[in-house]
Design an enzyme around this catalytic site. Structure first.
Site, PDB file in Angstrom:
ATOM      1  N   GLY A 128       0.807  -1.211   0.000  1.00  0.00           N
ATOM      2  CA  GLY A 128       0.000   0.000   0.000  1.00  0.00           C
ATOM      3  C   GLY A 128       0.840   1.261   0.000  1.00  0.00           C
ATOM      4  O   GLY A 128       2.032   1.244   0.320  1.00  0.00           O
ATOM      5  N   ASN A 129       0.208   2.364  -0.366  1.00  0.00           N
ATOM      6  CA  ASN A 129       0.871   3.661  -0.346  1.00  0.00           C
ATOM      7  C   ASN A 129      -0.160   4.774  -0.254  1.00  0.00           C
ATOM      8  O   ASN A 129      -1.301   4.619  -0.686  1.00  0.00           O
ATOM      9  CB  ASN A 129       1.796   3.858  -1.556  1.00  0.00           C
ATOM     10  CG  ASN A 129       1.407   3.027  -2.756  1.00  0.00           C
ATOM     11  OD1 ASN A 129       0.511   3.406  -3.500  1.00  0.00           O
ATOM     12  ND2 ASN A 129       2.052   1.877  -2.943  1.00  0.00           N
TER      13      ASN A 129
ATOM     14  N   GLY B 125       8.859   0.111   1.420  1.00  0.00           N
ATOM     15  CA  GLY B 125       9.436  -0.854   2.342  1.00  0.00           C
ATOM     16  C   GLY B 125       9.104  -0.669   3.804  1.00  0.00           C
ATOM     17  O   GLY B 125       9.690  -1.346   4.655  1.00  0.00           O
TER      18      GLY B 125
ATOM     19  N   GLU C 180       5.188   2.958  -6.381  1.00  0.00           N
ATOM     20  CA  GLU C 180       3.999   3.275  -7.165  1.00  0.00           C
ATOM     21  C   GLU C 180       3.699   4.771  -7.183  1.00  0.00           C
ATOM     22  O   GLU C 180       2.583   5.191  -7.468  1.00  0.00           O
ATOM     23  CB  GLU C 180       2.820   2.452  -6.648  1.00  0.00           C
ATOM     24  CG  GLU C 180       3.029   0.986  -7.014  1.00  0.00           C
ATOM     25  CD  GLU C 180       2.019   0.021  -6.425  1.00  0.00           C
ATOM     26  OE1 GLU C 180       1.610  -0.890  -7.153  1.00  0.00           O
ATOM     27  OE2 GLU C 180       1.675   0.155  -5.242  1.00  0.00           O
TER      28      GLU C 180
ATOM     29  N   HIS D   1      -3.708   3.960  -2.107  1.00  0.00           N
ATOM     30  CA  HIS D   1      -3.664   2.664  -2.794  1.00  0.00           C
ATOM     31  C   HIS D   1      -3.582   1.574  -1.735  1.00  0.00           C
ATOM     32  O   HIS D   1      -2.707   1.615  -0.865  1.00  0.00           O
ATOM     33  CB  HIS D   1      -2.460   2.572  -3.722  1.00  0.00           C
ATOM     34  CG  HIS D   1      -2.185   1.183  -4.211  1.00  0.00           C
ATOM     35  ND1 HIS D   1      -3.130   0.408  -4.838  1.00  0.00           N
ATOM     36  CD2 HIS D   1      -1.059   0.412  -4.142  1.00  0.00           C
ATOM     37  CE1 HIS D   1      -2.609  -0.770  -5.140  1.00  0.00           C
ATOM     38  NE2 HIS D   1      -1.355  -0.792  -4.719  1.00  0.00           N
TER      39      HIS D   1
ATOM     40  N   HIS E  99      -4.900  -2.846  -0.649  1.00  0.00           N
ATOM     41  CA  HIS E  99      -5.193  -4.193  -1.135  1.00  0.00           C
ATOM     42  C   HIS E  99      -6.386  -4.775  -0.373  1.00  0.00           C
ATOM     43  O   HIS E  99      -6.256  -5.794   0.310  1.00  0.00           O
ATOM     44  CB  HIS E  99      -3.978  -5.104  -0.955  1.00  0.00           C
ATOM     45  CG  HIS E  99      -2.768  -4.678  -1.719  1.00  0.00           C
ATOM     46  ND1 HIS E  99      -1.525  -5.265  -1.530  1.00  0.00           N
ATOM     47  CD2 HIS E  99      -2.590  -3.727  -2.667  1.00  0.00           C
ATOM     48  CE1 HIS E  99      -0.646  -4.682  -2.329  1.00  0.00           C
ATOM     49  NE2 HIS E  99      -1.264  -3.745  -3.024  1.00  0.00           N
TER      50      HIS E  99
ATOM     51  N   HIS F  28      -4.999  -7.005  -7.994  1.00  0.00           N
ATOM     52  CA  HIS F  28      -3.953  -6.262  -7.297  1.00  0.00           C
ATOM     53  C   HIS F  28      -4.483  -5.455  -6.120  1.00  0.00           C
ATOM     54  O   HIS F  28      -4.130  -5.726  -4.975  1.00  0.00           O
ATOM     55  CB  HIS F  28      -3.236  -5.349  -8.306  1.00  0.00           C
ATOM     56  CG  HIS F  28      -2.189  -4.474  -7.715  1.00  0.00           C
ATOM     57  ND1 HIS F  28      -1.587  -3.457  -8.425  1.00  0.00           N
ATOM     58  CD2 HIS F  28      -1.635  -4.431  -6.486  1.00  0.00           C
ATOM     59  CE1 HIS F  28      -0.697  -2.839  -7.657  1.00  0.00           C
ATOM     60  NE2 HIS F  28      -0.715  -3.409  -6.470  1.00  0.00           N
TER      61      HIS F  28
END
Length: 230
Positions: free
Chosen positions: A30-31, A47, A82, A101, A103, A164
């Site tokens: 995620g971001n 990371g 991303e 973003h 999941h 994704h």
């Protein structure tokens, strides 16, 4: 660092903790990003677990994706892989100031099963999200993600990335996160309906009325579709 920037950093970390606790992400996935000014965004580093980030670890990048801050806290960190997908949203949507973003498991599972997010959708989701398209599969952490959402971000506030994850946009980071919550809640309900043998979608005239409400509430932007897909 000014007060506004510090607040954005803290808000990104809060959203990250919520995403982690609600299991919308796992590991370091995620971001999250926020528009800092006309030429820069704040984005989560690559990371790091979203549940344990610190405000000083957020990275400033320019609109070409270059890391521009030289703080000691981020010296060893790199921007999210991303980042290009986030920048595409900001470049194409001046009204967007926050991008998330994630999941979300039920929503991603529906894309794997080939189930449309519009099936059996609840009224609140239509008002809050509008149309939620499925973008074609793209290799994560590459510019393919950016390419498959390039046109979709101009017309949608929530997008599924097949196999994704999800991409949600908002006037700020918090609204982008709230749309993620609504997206996953709707996907969970859709999953349950399928477990019960399927259900009935709302009639077209009722969907149009809900989209009219979305527009009346100021949630619909000019390029957004005014009807749900068949």
């Amino acid at each position: 660092m000014n007060t506004c920037e510090q607040q954005l950093r803290e808000q990104i970390c809060l959203v990250g903790r919520q995403m982690y606790e609600y299991k919308f992400v796992d590991g370091t996935a995620g971001n999250i990003s926020a528009r800092l000014d006309a030429n820069h965004i704040l984005i989560t580093p690559s990371g790091l677990s979203k549940g344990y980030m610190k405000p000083e670890q957020m990275i400033i990048v320019d609109m070409d994706g270059n890391k521009v801050d030289q703080s000691e806290a981020t010296a060893h960190l790199k921007p999210s892989t991303e980042t290009p997908m986030h920048l595409e949203a900001y470049l194409r949507r001046p009204d967007v100031n926050g991008v998330v973003h994630a999941h979300p498991p039920y929503a991603v599972s529906l894309t794997m099963a080939g189930i449309n997010m519009q099936t059996y959708t609840i009224p609140e989701a239509i008002i809050l999200l509008g149309v939620v398209p499925n973008a074609p599969y793209a290799t994560p952490a590459t510019t393919e993600d950016r390419d498959v959402v390039a046109e979709l971000v101009t017309r949608h506030d929530a997008i599924m990335l097949s196999f994704h994850g999800s991409l949600t946009l908002g006037k700020d980071v918090w609204q982008a996160f709230m749309r993620l919550e609504t997206l996953e809640h709707t996907a969970h309900l859709t999953y349950l309906v399928h477990q019960l043998g399927g259900g009935k979608s709302l009639p077209e005239q009722q969907i149009r009325k809900l989209l009219d409400l979305r527009q009346a509430f100021g949630l619909m932007h000019p390029d957004e579709p005014s009807i749900m897909p068949n």
